[in-house]
Design a protein around this motif. Structure first.
Motif, mmCIF file in Angstrom:
data_model
loop_
_atom_site.group_PDB
_atom_site.id
_atom_site.type_symbol
_atom_site.label_atom_id
_atom_site.label_comp_id
_atom_site.label_asym_id
_atom_site.label_seq_id
_atom_site.Cartn_x
_atom_site.Cartn_y
_atom_site.Cartn_z
ATOM 1 N N TYR A 36 0.822 -1.210 0.000
ATOM 2 C CA TYR A 36 0.000 0.000 0.000
ATOM 3 C C TYR A 36 0.862 1.268 0.000
ATOM 4 O O TYR A 36 0.626 2.204 -0.753
ATOM 5 C CB TYR A 36 -0.970 0.035 1.188
ATOM 6 C CG TYR A 36 -1.610 1.388 1.321
ATOM 7 C CD1 TYR A 36 -2.520 1.844 0.350
ATOM 8 C CD2 TYR A 36 -1.255 2.269 2.339
ATOM 9 C CE1 TYR A 36 -3.070 3.109 0.410
ATOM 10 C CE2 TYR A 36 -1.795 3.540 2.405
ATOM 11 C CZ TYR A 36 -2.701 3.955 1.441
ATOM 12 O OH TYR A 36 -3.223 5.222 1.490
ATOM 13 N N VAL A 37 1.880 1.279 0.857
ATOM 14 C CA VAL A 37 2.767 2.445 0.934
ATOM 15 C C VAL A 37 3.390 2.714 -0.437
ATOM 16 O O VAL A 37 3.465 3.852 -0.892
ATOM 17 C CB VAL A 37 3.860 2.225 2.004
ATOM 18 C CG1 VAL A 37 4.943 3.285 1.908
ATOM 19 C CG2 VAL A 37 3.231 2.241 3.394
ATOM 20 N N ALA A 38 3.823 1.628 -1.113
ATOM 21 C CA ALA A 38 4.454 1.770 -2.428
ATOM 22 C C ALA A 38 3.463 2.282 -3.468
ATOM 23 O O ALA A 38 3.762 3.213 -4.217
ATOM 24 C CB ALA A 38 5.041 0.432 -2.867
ATOM 25 N N GLY A 39 2.284 1.679 -3.525
ATOM 26 C CA GLY A 39 1.319 2.009 -4.576
ATOM 27 C C GLY A 39 0.486 3.240 -4.275
ATOM 28 O O GLY A 39 -0.172 3.790 -5.152
ATOM 29 N N GLY A 40 0.479 3.686 -3.011
ATOM 30 C CA GLY A 40 -0.282 4.873 -2.627
ATOM 31 C C GLY A 40 0.619 6.084 -2.500
ATOM 32 O O GLY A 40 0.946 6.746 -3.485
ATOM 33 N N SER A 58 13.412 8.893 -8.140
ATOM 34 C CA SER A 58 13.790 8.133 -6.946
ATOM 35 C C SER A 58 12.553 7.546 -6.253
ATOM 36 O O SER A 58 12.606 6.446 -5.699
ATOM 37 C CB SER A 58 14.572 9.011 -5.973
ATOM 38 O OG SER A 58 13.892 10.219 -5.735
ATOM 39 N N ALA A 59 11.429 8.273 -6.294
ATOM 40 C CA ALA A 59 10.189 7.755 -5.705
ATOM 41 C C ALA A 59 9.682 6.570 -6.530
ATOM 42 O O ALA A 59 9.238 5.559 -5.985
ATOM 43 C CB ALA A 59 9.128 8.851 -5.638
ATOM 44 N N HIS A 60 9.785 6.709 -7.856
ATOM 45 C CA HIS A 60 9.373 5.607 -8.725
ATOM 46 C C HIS A 60 10.200 4.353 -8.430
ATOM 47 O O HIS A 60 9.674 3.242 -8.371
ATOM 48 C CB HIS A 60 9.525 6.014 -10.194
ATOM 49 C CG HIS A 60 9.531 4.849 -11.131
ATOM 50 N ND1 HIS A 60 8.377 4.185 -11.473
ATOM 51 C CD2 HIS A 60 10.550 4.208 -11.749
ATOM 52 C CE1 HIS A 60 8.699 3.180 -12.276
ATOM 53 N NE2 HIS A 60 10.009 3.173 -12.455
ATOM 54 N N MET A 61 11.506 4.518 -8.233
ATOM 55 C CA MET A 61 12.382 3.370 -7.949
ATOM 56 C C MET A 61 12.103 2.790 -6.569
ATOM 57 O O MET A 61 12.222 1.585 -6.359
ATOM 58 C CB MET A 61 13.849 3.794 -8.062
ATOM 59 C CG MET A 61 14.295 4.018 -9.491
ATOM 60 S SD MET A 61 14.158 2.544 -10.544
ATOM 61 C CE MET A 61 15.858 2.021 -10.578
ATOM 62 N N THR A 62 11.735 3.638 -5.629
ATOM 63 C CA THR A 62 11.372 3.155 -4.291
ATOM 64 C C THR A 62 10.122 2.294 -4.404
ATOM 65 O O THR A 62 10.043 1.203 -3.821
ATOM 66 C CB THR A 62 11.106 4.341 -3.334
ATOM 67 O OG1 THR A 62 12.227 5.209 -3.356
ATOM 68 C CG2 THR A 62 10.842 3.850 -1.919
ATOM 69 N N GLU A 63 9.142 2.786 -5.172
ATOM 70 C CA GLU A 63 7.895 2.041 -5.373
ATOM 71 C C GLU A 63 8.192 0.666 -5.971
ATOM 72 O O GLU A 63 7.720 -0.366 -5.474
ATOM 73 C CB GLU A 63 6.970 2.836 -6.305
ATOM 74 C CG GLU A 63 5.667 2.120 -6.625
ATOM 75 C CD GLU A 63 4.823 2.842 -7.675
ATOM 76 O OE1 GLU A 63 3.769 2.311 -8.037
ATOM 77 O OE2 GLU A 63 5.241 3.929 -8.142
ATOM 78 N N MET A 64 9.002 0.638 -7.036
ATOM 79 C CA MET A 64 9.321 -0.632 -7.693
ATOM 80 C C MET A 64 10.062 -1.580 -6.751
ATOM 81 O O MET A 64 9.765 -2.769 -6.687
ATOM 82 C CB MET A 64 10.181 -0.388 -8.935
ATOM 83 C CG MET A 64 9.428 0.250 -10.076
ATOM 84 S SD MET A 64 10.372 0.172 -11.619
ATOM 85 C CE MET A 64 9.772 -1.334 -12.334
ATOM 86 N N SER A 65 11.031 -1.019 -6.013
ATOM 87 C CA SER A 65 11.837 -1.855 -5.119
ATOM 88 C C SER A 65 10.968 -2.495 -4.038
ATOM 89 O O SER A 65 11.119 -3.675 -3.728
ATOM 90 C CB SER A 65 12.941 -1.028 -4.473
ATOM 91 O OG SER A 65 13.701 -0.389 -5.459
ATOM 92 N N LEU A 66 10.068 -1.699 -3.459
ATOM 93 C CA LEU A 66 9.186 -2.248 -2.420
ATOM 94 C C LEU A 66 8.294 -3.326 -3.018
ATOM 95 O O LEU A 66 8.143 -4.411 -2.449
ATOM 96 C CB LEU A 66 8.329 -1.135 -1.801
ATOM 97 C CG LEU A 66 9.052 -0.087 -0.958
ATOM 98 C CD1 LEU A 66 8.088 1.033 -0.561
ATOM 99 C CD2 LEU A 66 9.662 -0.705 0.289
ATOM 100 N N GLN A 67 7.710 -3.033 -4.187
ATOM 101 C CA GLN A 67 6.728 -3.957 -4.760
ATOM 102 C C GLN A 67 7.342 -5.259 -5.267
ATOM 103 O O GLN A 67 6.691 -6.294 -5.240
ATOM 104 C CB GLN A 67 5.943 -3.262 -5.872
ATOM 105 C CG GLN A 67 4.893 -2.320 -5.304
ATOM 106 C CD GLN A 67 4.101 -1.592 -6.371
ATOM 107 O OE1 GLN A 67 4.532 -1.480 -7.508
ATOM 108 N NE2 GLN A 67 2.949 -1.079 -6.004
ATOM 109 N N TYR A 68 8.590 -5.206 -5.744
ATOM 110 C CA TYR A 68 9.157 -6.408 -6.356
ATOM 111 C C TYR A 68 10.237 -7.069 -5.506
ATOM 112 O O TYR A 68 10.567 -8.231 -5.731
ATOM 113 C CB TYR A 68 9.712 -6.092 -7.752
ATOM 114 C CG TYR A 68 8.689 -5.405 -8.626
ATOM 115 C CD1 TYR A 68 7.371 -5.873 -8.673
ATOM 116 C CD2 TYR A 68 9.005 -4.283 -9.378
ATOM 117 C CE1 TYR A 68 6.413 -5.231 -9.447
ATOM 118 C CE2 TYR A 68 8.050 -3.639 -10.164
ATOM 119 C CZ TYR A 68 6.758 -4.125 -10.189
ATOM 120 O OH TYR A 68 5.814 -3.490 -10.940
#
Length: 285
Positions: A63-67, A78-88
């Motif tokens: 949720y934190v990643a996708g929200g 950098s936010a996009h990469m954080t999102e990807m890293s958390l999700q995958y």
């Protein structure tokens, strides 16, 4: 190309909370507790407290990643990469470890299904498909094309999610009977995984030029973070989160291995002791 920047304020509460996505994640959580609780067949084991904790932690990170993180991802690489890293890199192992094994058994039910899933979870296939696709995604031309279209973003996210779960399967195998890799092989697999993702992270982190059109004219969100620093930070973030994820799993696997070795040694000593105590002449002395 940049029409969405005007309306996109990452600090806007609606964007940060992302209510539709929040509802989706809450629904998954509710489904988990219903299916493993009241709807569960009597003969199937309920998830342990530890499993529930891991699954919920996975959901929260998802949720934190996708929200919240996603709302900055349109403006900050950098936010996009954080999102990807958390999700995958963090969500899949937590979800796999958090679900009871009977959830996965149907995947290997029929002969055809077993063949397909055995192929899809083969360590070499998963290593190269995951790291290959993540690297492909970050080739500037591909990246700009995907990020400019909601449809492509959805498709690529779906594909990468599936491939991420495949990649984590051999390490955090939720089915004891499918757990093919010895702890040492798992450690080699995690090591290889780290090596394969490094070039993409390094190219992004050390590039002197802006690689992605999408972030070239994006308004600066934080005064201290210029576009090039933001890009470098993206490459570093993915590497750091990867190190955290793989490091934890590596440590866990190593201790599992040490424990197995100790148990084997103990069993051997007990056998030897038993042999000495019995005064049978069969020992050859």
């Amino acid at each position: 190309m940049h029409h969405h920047h005007a309306s996109h304020d990452p600090f806007d509460v609606w964007n940060l909370v992302h209510p539709p996505f929040l509802l989706f994640v809450l629904a998954i959580g509710a489904l988990y507790f219903i299916l493993t609780g009241p709807m569960r067949r009597e003969d199937l084991k309920a998830p342990t407290t530890k499993q529930k904790f891991l699954f919920l932690l996975g959901l929260i990170l998802y949720y934190v990643a996708g929200g919240p993180v996603h709302s900055f991802g349109q403006l900050l690489f950098s936010a996009h990469m954080t999102e990807m890293s958390l999700q995958y890199l963090l969500v899949p192992p937590l979800v796999l470890a958090g679900l009871p094994s009977w959830v996965f058994r149907p995947l290997f039910g029929g002969t055809l299904r077993r063949k397909v899933f055995s192929f899809l979870t083969h360590p070499l296939i998963t290593l190269f498909s995951f790291n290959g696709l993540i690297s492909l995604y970050h080739i500037p031309m591909v990246f700009d094309t995907i990020m400019a279209s909601a449809w492509w973003m959805g498709v690529s996210h779906l594909v990468l999610t599936v491939v991420a779960f495949m990649m984590w399967w051999p390490i955090v195998c939720p089915l004891p009977e499918r757990d093919r890799l010895s702890p040492l092989k798992k450690m080699a697999y995690i090591f290889a995984d780290g090596v394969l993702l490094t070039p993409a992270c390094a190219i992004i982190a050390f590039s002197d030029t802006l690689m992605y059109e999408m972030y070239r004219d994006a308004p600066q969100v934080f005064a201290f973070l210029g576009p090039l620093d933001d890009q470098s930070l993206g490459g570093v973030v993915m590497k750091i989160i990867q190190e955290i994820a793989y490091g934890s799993v590596l440590g866990f696997t190593f201790f599992q291995w040490v424990r197995k070795q100790r148990e084997a040694d103990k069993a051997e000593q007990e056998e030897t002791a038993k042999g000495r105590n019995s005064s049978s002449p069969a020992c050859g002395n």
